[in-house]
Design a protein around this motif. Structure first.
Motif, short mmCIF file in Angstrom:
data_model
loop_
_atom_site.label_atom_id
_atom_site.label_comp_id
_atom_site.label_asym_id
_atom_site.label_seq_id
_atom_site.Cartn_x
_atom_site.Cartn_y
_atom_site.Cartn_z
N GLY A 186 37.58 -43.23 -20.41
CA GLY A 186 37.38 -43.98 -19.20
C GLY A 186 36.33 -43.33 -18.32
N HIS A 187 36.12 -43.94 -17.18
CA HIS A 187 35.12 -43.47 -16.23
C HIS A 187 35.60 -43.79 -14.83
N ALA A 188 35.20 -42.98 -13.86
CA ALA A 188 35.54 -43.21 -12.46
C ALA A 188 34.28 -43.11 -11.62
N ALA A 189 34.23 -43.95 -10.60
CA ALA A 189 33.14 -43.94 -9.62
C ALA A 189 33.74 -44.36 -8.30
N ILE A 190 33.01 -44.14 -7.22
CA ILE A 190 33.47 -44.59 -5.91
C ILE A 190 32.47 -45.60 -5.37
N MET A 191 32.98 -46.65 -4.79
CA MET A 191 32.12 -47.67 -4.23
C MET A 191 31.53 -47.15 -2.92
N TYR A 192 30.21 -47.06 -2.87
CA TYR A 192 29.54 -46.55 -1.67
C TYR A 192 29.31 -47.67 -0.66
N ASN A 193 28.88 -48.79 -1.15
CA ASN A 193 28.75 -50.00 -0.33
C ASN A 193 28.80 -51.19 -1.28
N ALA A 194 28.52 -52.38 -0.79
CA ALA A 194 28.63 -53.58 -1.62
C ALA A 194 27.69 -53.55 -2.82
N ASN A 195 26.60 -52.81 -2.74
CA ASN A 195 25.59 -52.82 -3.80
C ASN A 195 25.56 -51.58 -4.67
N TYR A 196 26.15 -50.47 -4.21
CA TYR A 196 26.00 -49.21 -4.93
C TYR A 196 27.32 -48.47 -5.08
N VAL A 197 27.41 -47.72 -6.18
CA VAL A 197 28.50 -46.78 -6.41
C VAL A 197 27.90 -45.39 -6.53
N VAL A 198 28.72 -44.38 -6.34
CA VAL A 198 28.34 -42.99 -6.62
C VAL A 198 29.22 -42.55 -7.78
N GLU A 199 28.58 -41.97 -8.78
CA GLU A 199 29.31 -41.58 -9.98
C GLU A 199 28.68 -40.32 -10.57
N SER A 200 29.44 -39.63 -11.38
CA SER A 200 28.92 -38.48 -12.10
C SER A 200 28.84 -38.84 -13.57
N ILE A 201 27.63 -38.79 -14.09
CA ILE A 201 27.37 -39.11 -15.49
C ILE A 201 26.67 -37.91 -16.12
N ALA A 202 26.25 -38.01 -17.34
CA ALA A 202 25.64 -36.88 -18.04
C ALA A 202 24.47 -36.28 -17.26
N GLU A 203 23.76 -37.10 -16.51
CA GLU A 203 22.62 -36.62 -15.71
C GLU A 203 23.06 -35.99 -14.40
N GLY A 204 24.35 -36.04 -14.08
CA GLY A 204 24.86 -35.47 -12.84
C GLY A 204 25.31 -36.56 -11.90
N VAL A 205 25.47 -36.20 -10.64
CA VAL A 205 25.93 -37.15 -9.62
C VAL A 205 24.76 -38.03 -9.21
N VAL A 206 24.95 -39.33 -9.33
CA VAL A 206 23.88 -40.29 -9.06
C VAL A 206 24.43 -41.48 -8.29
N GLU A 207 23.51 -42.22 -7.69
CA GLU A 207 23.84 -43.52 -7.10
C GLU A 207 23.44 -44.57 -8.11
N GLY A 208 24.35 -45.48 -8.40
CA GLY A 208 24.07 -46.53 -9.37
C GLY A 208 24.39 -47.89 -8.79
N LEU A 209 23.88 -48.90 -9.44
CA LEU A 209 24.14 -50.27 -9.00
C LEU A 209 25.60 -50.63 -9.18
N ASN A 210 26.15 -51.34 -8.24
CA ASN A 210 27.52 -51.83 -8.36
C ASN A 210 27.46 -53.14 -9.14
N ASN A 211 27.18 -53.01 -10.42
CA ASN A 211 27.04 -54.19 -11.28
C ASN A 211 28.13 -54.23 -12.36
N TRP A 212 29.26 -53.65 -12.07
CA TRP A 212 30.33 -53.59 -13.05
C TRP A 212 30.85 -54.97 -13.41
N TYR A 213 30.70 -55.93 -12.51
CA TYR A 213 31.17 -57.29 -12.81
C TYR A 213 30.30 -57.97 -13.85
#
Length: 86
Positions: free
Chosen positions: A1-28
């Motif tokens: 599994g994976h965990a991330a935190i929703m930063y705002n309506a458009n972005y999440v913050v997550e830790s992936i192989a590249e480290g802690v990054v801001e990513g698109l909230n496009n999980w839907y």
């Protein structure tokens, strides 16, 4: 599994192989199964502070040692979210 935190309506913050990054909230839009969870017994202000704390960790590396939960110089995905509330 994976965990991330929703930063705002458009972005999440997550830790992936590249480290802690801001990513698109496009999980839907993904073809894999995703779940959103809410915290229990926290205020909106505490949730926002946790998300902001995670955002402040962007750029830190990935923690490969899953048993070292008290590190704050690197994070694995669920450790990042857990530490934000701790």
């Amino acid at each position: 599994g994976h965990a991330a935190i929703m930063y705002n309506a458009n972005y999440v913050v997550e830790s992936i192989a590249e480290g802690v990054v801001e990513g698109l909230n496009n999980w839907y839009s993904t073809t894999t199964q995703c779940y959103a969870l809410a915290t229990y017994n926290t205020t909106a202000a505490k949730d926002a502070a946790a998300a902001e704390w995670c955002h402040d960790q962007i750029g830190k590396p990935y923690n490969l040692n899953f048993f070292d939960i008290n590190r704050r110089d690197k994070f694995y995905c669920s450790q990042l979210v857990w530490a934000a509330y701790k």
